[in-house]
Design an enzyme around this catalytic site. Sequence first.
Site, PDB file in Angstrom:
ATOM      1  N   CYS A  83       0.819  -1.220   0.000  1.00  0.00           N
ATOM      2  CA  CYS A  83       0.000   0.000   0.000  1.00  0.00           C
ATOM      3  C   CYS A  83       0.851   1.268   0.000  1.00  0.00           C
ATOM      4  O   CYS A  83       0.688   2.151  -0.847  1.00  0.00           O
ATOM      5  CB  CYS A  83      -1.010  -0.004   1.147  1.00  0.00           C
ATOM      6  SG  CYS A  83      -0.313   0.089   2.809  1.00  0.00           S
ATOM      7  N   HIS A 132      -2.898   1.236   6.739  1.00  0.00           N
ATOM      8  CA  HIS A 132      -3.216   1.196   5.310  1.00  0.00           C
ATOM      9  C   HIS A 132      -3.355   2.600   4.740  1.00  0.00           C
ATOM     10  O   HIS A 132      -3.919   3.489   5.373  1.00  0.00           O
ATOM     11  CB  HIS A 132      -4.503   0.396   5.068  1.00  0.00           C
ATOM     12  CG  HIS A 132      -4.703   0.091   3.604  1.00  0.00           C
ATOM     13  ND1 HIS A 132      -3.856  -0.738   2.910  1.00  0.00           N
ATOM     14  CD2 HIS A 132      -5.619   0.535   2.710  1.00  0.00           C
ATOM     15  CE1 HIS A 132      -4.254  -0.799   1.632  1.00  0.00           C
ATOM     16  NE2 HIS A 132      -5.319  -0.019   1.492  1.00  0.00           N
ATOM     17  N   HIS A 144      -5.701   2.107  -4.588  1.00  0.00           N
ATOM     18  CA  HIS A 144      -4.743   1.546  -3.629  1.00  0.00           C
ATOM     19  C   HIS A 144      -4.300   0.145  -4.010  1.00  0.00           C
ATOM     20  O   HIS A 144      -4.838  -0.476  -4.921  1.00  0.00           O
ATOM     21  CB  HIS A 144      -5.350   1.545  -2.213  1.00  0.00           C
ATOM     22  CG  HIS A 144      -6.494   0.593  -2.024  1.00  0.00           C
ATOM     23  ND1 HIS A 144      -6.786   0.003  -0.815  1.00  0.00           N
ATOM     24  CD2 HIS A 144      -7.439   0.132  -2.884  1.00  0.00           C
ATOM     25  CE1 HIS A 144      -7.848  -0.782  -0.937  1.00  0.00           C
ATOM     26  NE2 HIS A 144      -8.266  -0.722  -2.171  1.00  0.00           N
TER      27      HIS A 144
END
Length: 168
Positions: A83, A132, A144
């Site tokens: 991420c 995240h 993402h």
Amino acid sequence: GNKKKEVQGKLAEAQKLLNTLTAKEKAALDAEQARANRSSTERVDLKDAPPASGRASAAFSAAQSQIGKPYVYGATGPSSFDCSGLTSWAYAQAGVSIPRTSEAQANAGTRIYNQSDLKVGDLVIFYGDMHHVGLYAGNGQVLHAPHTGAVVRYEAMGNMPFQFGVRI
């Protein structure tokens, strides 16, 4: 020892059944994941949210060019990403150096707590422990690298607990 053989036979049969079941379930899960990857790597209606800045716009375009690349933990591109690997790579393409981890990226700029104030290319931080991060894509979407087994894709922000945005 006949009874023992019979029990072992039954056990082996049960194990075989279990194996085929998990293979079936795994196939179903894989299909589901592939479907999620497919539907969200195609053109998503992003409306016309303005970018946060020229840099943010360049970073977002760079990230869009990576749609469909696999998620690999610890990877920073360009063949695979995790991420924060994707977000730091994307900003690097725009000539901006940001920290490597989502936790550090959470402190890399100005925090934006109201989702309606987000602009395209802003970092968006998810989960209470900030593990995240993605790029705001407009229209309530994030671009993402989700998790192992998934690819870089768009996703609805509401699918994860949004904490705040970070404007670089």
